[in-house]
Design a protein around this motif. Structure first.
Motif, PDB file in Angstrom:
ATOM      1  N   ILE A  40     -26.848 -59.382  23.737  1.00 52.80           N
ATOM      2  CA  ILE A  40     -27.918 -58.470  23.341  1.00 52.80           C
ATOM      3  C   ILE A  40     -28.931 -58.853  22.773  1.00 52.80           C
ATOM      4  O   ILE A  40     -30.070 -58.830  22.682  1.00 52.80           O
ATOM      5  N   GLN A  41     -28.453 -60.098  21.836  1.00 55.86           N
ATOM      6  CA  GLN A  41     -29.957 -60.756  21.210  1.00 55.86           C
ATOM      7  C   GLN A  41     -30.825 -61.362  22.252  1.00 55.86           C
ATOM      8  O   GLN A  41     -32.036 -60.890  22.232  1.00 55.86           O
ATOM      9  N   ILE A  42     -30.074 -61.908  23.330  1.00 53.23           N
ATOM     10  CA  ILE A  42     -31.047 -62.830  24.229  1.00 53.23           C
ATOM     11  C   ILE A  42     -31.637 -61.680  25.136  1.00 53.23           C
ATOM     12  O   ILE A  42     -33.098 -61.749  25.197  1.00 53.23           O
ATOM     13  N   PHE A  43     -31.131 -60.560  25.652  1.00 49.00           N
ATOM     14  CA  PHE A  43     -31.555 -59.542  26.737  1.00 49.00           C
ATOM     15  C   PHE A  43     -32.585 -58.682  26.299  1.00 49.00           C
ATOM     16  O   PHE A  43     -33.234 -58.141  26.681  1.00 49.00           O
ATOM     17  N   CYS A  44     -32.237 -58.373  24.568  1.00 50.88           N
ATOM     18  CA  CYS A  44     -32.785 -57.284  23.857  1.00 50.88           C
ATOM     19  C   CYS A  44     -33.792 -57.682  23.031  1.00 50.88           C
ATOM     20  O   CYS A  44     -34.845 -56.729  22.808  1.00 50.88           O
ATOM     21  N   GLY A  45     -34.092 -59.159  22.841  1.00 47.95           N
ATOM     22  CA  GLY A  45     -35.353 -59.609  22.146  1.00 47.95           C
ATOM     23  C   GLY A  45     -35.009 -59.097  20.588  1.00 47.95           C
ATOM     24  O   GLY A  45     -35.898 -58.837  19.936  1.00 47.95           O
ATOM     25  N   ILE A  46     -33.898 -59.184  19.926  1.00 47.39           N
ATOM     26  CA  ILE A  46     -33.561 -58.651  18.636  1.00 47.39           C
ATOM     27  C   ILE A  46     -33.085 -59.981  17.835  1.00 47.39           C
ATOM     28  O   ILE A  46     -32.442 -60.979  18.623  1.00 47.39           O
ATOM     29  N   LYS A  47     -32.985 -59.970  16.584  1.00 48.43           N
ATOM     30  CA  LYS A  47     -32.277 -61.121  15.657  1.00 48.43           C
ATOM     31  C   LYS A  47     -30.745 -61.018  15.910  1.00 48.43           C
ATOM     32  O   LYS A  47     -30.312 -59.995  16.382  1.00 48.43           O
ATOM     33  N   LEU A  48     -30.119 -62.183  16.007  1.00 46.28           N
ATOM     34  CA  LEU A  48     -28.654 -62.099  16.061  1.00 46.28           C
ATOM     35  C   LEU A  48     -28.052 -61.106  14.816  1.00 46.28           C
ATOM     36  O   LEU A  48     -27.090 -60.679  14.987  1.00 46.28           O
ATOM     37  N   LEU A  59     -22.421 -50.910  21.074  1.00 48.00           N
ATOM     38  CA  LEU A  59     -21.900 -52.017  21.542  1.00 48.00           C
ATOM     39  C   LEU A  59     -21.380 -52.371  22.974  1.00 48.00           C
ATOM     40  O   LEU A  59     -22.079 -52.915  23.711  1.00 48.00           O
ATOM     41  N   ASN A  60     -20.366 -51.679  23.118  1.00 47.36           N
ATOM     42  CA  ASN A  60     -19.600 -51.614  24.287  1.00 47.36           C
ATOM     43  C   ASN A  60     -20.513 -50.636  25.456  1.00 47.36           C
ATOM     44  O   ASN A  60     -20.354 -51.025  26.518  1.00 47.36           O
ATOM     45  N   LYS A  61     -21.437 -49.737  25.095  1.00 46.35           N
ATOM     46  CA  LYS A  61     -22.116 -49.067  25.681  1.00 46.35           C
ATOM     47  C   LYS A  61     -23.235 -50.219  26.348  1.00 46.35           C
ATOM     48  O   LYS A  61     -23.731 -50.293  27.635  1.00 46.35           O
ATOM     49  N   LEU A  62     -23.538 -50.986  25.577  1.00 44.42           N
ATOM     50  CA  LEU A  62     -24.883 -52.064  25.998  1.00 44.42           C
ATOM     51  C   LEU A  62     -24.117 -53.153  26.886  1.00 44.42           C
ATOM     52  O   LEU A  62     -24.756 -53.434  27.888  1.00 44.42           O
ATOM     53  N   ILE A  63     -22.786 -53.495  26.562  1.00 44.66           N
ATOM     54  CA  ILE A  63     -22.025 -54.339  27.405  1.00 44.66           C
ATOM     55  C   ILE A  63     -21.896 -53.722  28.928  1.00 44.66           C
ATOM     56  O   ILE A  63     -22.182 -54.519  29.826  1.00 44.66           O
ATOM     57  N   LYS A  64     -21.639 -52.366  28.955  1.00 43.63           N
ATOM     58  CA  LYS A  64     -21.451 -51.738  30.230  1.00 43.63           C
ATOM     59  C   LYS A  64     -22.770 -51.703  30.853  1.00 43.63           C
ATOM     60  O   LYS A  64     -22.768 -51.825  32.339  1.00 43.63           O
ATOM     61  N   HIS A  65     -23.801 -51.361  30.154  1.00 38.54           N
ATOM     62  CA  HIS A  65     -25.159 -51.292  30.960  1.00 38.54           C
ATOM     63  C   HIS A  65     -25.537 -52.572  31.550  1.00 38.54           C
ATOM     64  O   HIS A  65     -25.875 -52.429  32.619  1.00 38.54           O
ATOM     65  N   VAL A 229     -18.876 -60.265  30.774  1.00 32.43           N
ATOM     66  CA  VAL A 229     -18.945 -59.984  29.300  1.00 32.43           C
ATOM     67  C   VAL A 229     -17.866 -58.947  28.913  1.00 32.43           C
ATOM     68  O   VAL A 229     -18.084 -57.853  29.524  1.00 32.43           O
ATOM     69  N   SER A 230     -16.853 -59.366  28.253  1.00 28.08           N
ATOM     70  CA  SER A 230     -15.848 -58.319  28.021  1.00 28.08           C
ATOM     71  C   SER A 230     -16.297 -57.220  26.973  1.00 28.08           C
ATOM     72  O   SER A 230     -16.950 -57.476  26.067  1.00 28.08           O
ATOM     73  N   PRO A 231     -15.671 -55.917  26.964  1.00 29.27           N
ATOM     74  CA  PRO A 231     -15.905 -55.046  25.890  1.00 29.27           C
ATOM     75  C   PRO A 231     -15.027 -55.478  24.805  1.00 29.27           C
ATOM     76  O   PRO A 231     -14.090 -56.143  24.904  1.00 29.27           O
ATOM     77  N   ILE A 232     -15.611 -55.001  23.663  1.00 27.05           N
ATOM     78  CA  ILE A 232     -14.840 -55.443  22.330  1.00 27.05           C
ATOM     79  C   ILE A 232     -13.764 -54.501  21.917  1.00 27.05           C
ATOM     80  O   ILE A 232     -14.208 -53.160  21.792  1.00 27.05           O
ATOM     81  N   SER A 233     -12.847 -54.794  21.345  1.00 32.14           N
ATOM     82  CA  SER A 233     -11.881 -53.969  20.958  1.00 32.14           C
ATOM     83  C   SER A 233     -11.851 -54.275  19.578  1.00 32.14           C
ATOM     84  O   SER A 233     -11.527 -55.349  19.221  1.00 32.14           O
ATOM     85  N   ARG A 234     -11.296 -53.445  18.589  1.00 33.32           N
ATOM     86  CA  ARG A 234     -11.055 -53.700  17.227  1.00 33.32           C
ATOM     87  C   ARG A 234      -9.676 -54.287  17.040  1.00 33.32           C
ATOM     88  O   ARG A 234      -9.535 -55.186  16.104  1.00 33.32           O
ATOM     89  N   SER A 235      -8.848 -54.046  17.972  1.00 31.87           N
ATOM     90  CA  SER A 235      -7.603 -54.420  17.980  1.00 31.87           C
ATOM     91  C   SER A 235      -7.357 -55.803  18.794  1.00 31.87           C
ATOM     92  O   SER A 235      -6.170 -56.546  18.527  1.00 31.87           O
ATOM     93  N   LYS A 236      -8.472 -56.218  19.229  1.00 33.79           N
ATOM     94  CA  LYS A 236      -8.461 -57.612  19.990  1.00 33.79           C
ATOM     95  C   LYS A 236      -8.522 -58.633  19.100  1.00 33.79           C
ATOM     96  O   LYS A 236      -9.446 -58.913  18.042  1.00 33.79           O
ATOM     97  N   ASN A 237      -7.632 -59.831  19.194  1.00 33.70           N
ATOM     98  CA  ASN A 237      -7.744 -60.914  18.326  1.00 33.70           C
ATOM     99  C   ASN A 237      -8.751 -61.713  19.086  1.00 33.70           C
ATOM    100  O   ASN A 237      -9.059 -61.923  20.158  1.00 33.70           O
ATOM    101  N   LYS A 238      -9.532 -62.330  17.835  1.00 37.46           N
ATOM    102  CA  LYS A 238     -10.718 -63.145  18.438  1.00 37.46           C
ATOM    103  C   LYS A 238     -10.049 -64.450  18.990  1.00 37.46           C
ATOM    104  O   LYS A 238      -9.106 -65.023  18.261  1.00 37.46           O
ATOM    105  N   LYS A 239     -10.793 -64.928  19.926  1.00 36.12           N
ATOM    106  CA  LYS A 239     -10.341 -66.232  20.638  1.00 36.12           C
ATOM    107  C   LYS A 239     -10.905 -67.293  19.742  1.00 36.12           C
ATOM    108  O   LYS A 239     -11.856 -67.144  18.828  1.00 36.12           O
TER     109      LYS A 239
END
Length: 250
Positions: A40-48, A59-65, A229-239
């Protein structure tokens, strides 16, 4: 908190350099959340840091977009502009020079060097008449290579898909031709011509060298999912993070 985003709606609105930046980042990390934020930072031109203020649902809407944007598989785009310069694809591939051949073989195989391949495939149009055009003779030029980083991503992807399709078609046709030739050469009436025919076929076999070299890499470049890029879930364990300290988190 409201965040102003420049949201690309097509591949044509994303410069090649941003996709190259995304690929380099993605190869250096296996942290799904970080990859999504950087995308999102790279393609939308915002700060991390601003991505942390985006709601999870948004966030997940943007990933899907972006997933939908990258599903596009454009056909070869032969002409395009960067600023006021109009570029044209090599009009006759069967007449490429040895220098063009070598540089294409070296640079077509990796997105990191794809801007250099673009500078071979697309060159300034010098003359144009209807659908026909002529382009500048090829000379390696660092300034032109750097300029190609601003080429629209749909142009870059269209050329990689074109070479992949062309390569597969030519390879299949050549193999079919060689099989027929072998049957002809091995027939009882043509045994004496085996050596002559084999020597005559040396050029055909040699011409397949470029295809053999770049086809596996082009297959990877033109993978059905150019984003992945996978959708983000609150219950997902971070790799586990990998090589994270090498990334620039500006």
């Amino acid at each position: 908190m409201n965040i102003d985003l420049l949201l690309p709606t097509s591949l044509s609105e994303i410069p090649l350099s941003r996709y190259q930046e995304f690929i380099e980042m993605k190869e250096a990390s296996n942290d799904d959340e970080f990859i999504a934020q950087k995308m999102i930072q790279i393609f939308c031109g915002i700060k991390l840091s601003e991505t942390r203020n985006i709601k999870m649902t948004d966030l997940n809407k943007l990933i899907k977009h972006f997933g939908n944007v990258f599903k596009d598989k454009p056909k070869l785009i032969r002409q395009f502009k960067i600023k006021n310069i109009e570029f044209g694809f090599i009009p006759k591939l069967d007449e490429i020079t040895f220098g063009e051949y070598v540089d294409l073989e070296n640079h077509l195989q990796n997105w990191k060097t794809y801007h250099k391949a673009m500078a071979v495939m697309y060159r300034p149009i010098t003359e144009k008449k209807g659908y026909n055009y002529s382009i500048r003779d090829y000379e390696p030029n660092e300034d032109m290579q750097e300029l190609m980083k601003f080429a629209p991503l749909d142009v870059a992807i269209s050329s990689s898909l074109f070479f992949l399709t062309l390569g597969n078609e030519l390879l299949n046709l050549t193999l079919s031709y060689l099989q027929k030739e072998m049957k002809t050469m091995m027939s009882s009436s043509n045994i004496a011509n085996v050596q002559i025919s084999a020597e005559a076929g040396d050029g055909t076999i040699a011409s397949m060298h470029l295809l053999k070299e770049i086809l596996p890499s082009l297959t990877s470049l033109a993978n059905t999912d150019l984003l992945n890029v996978s959708p983000i879930s609150r219950s997902k364990n971070k790799k586990t993070k990998s090589k994270q300290t090498k990334l620039n988190n500006k």
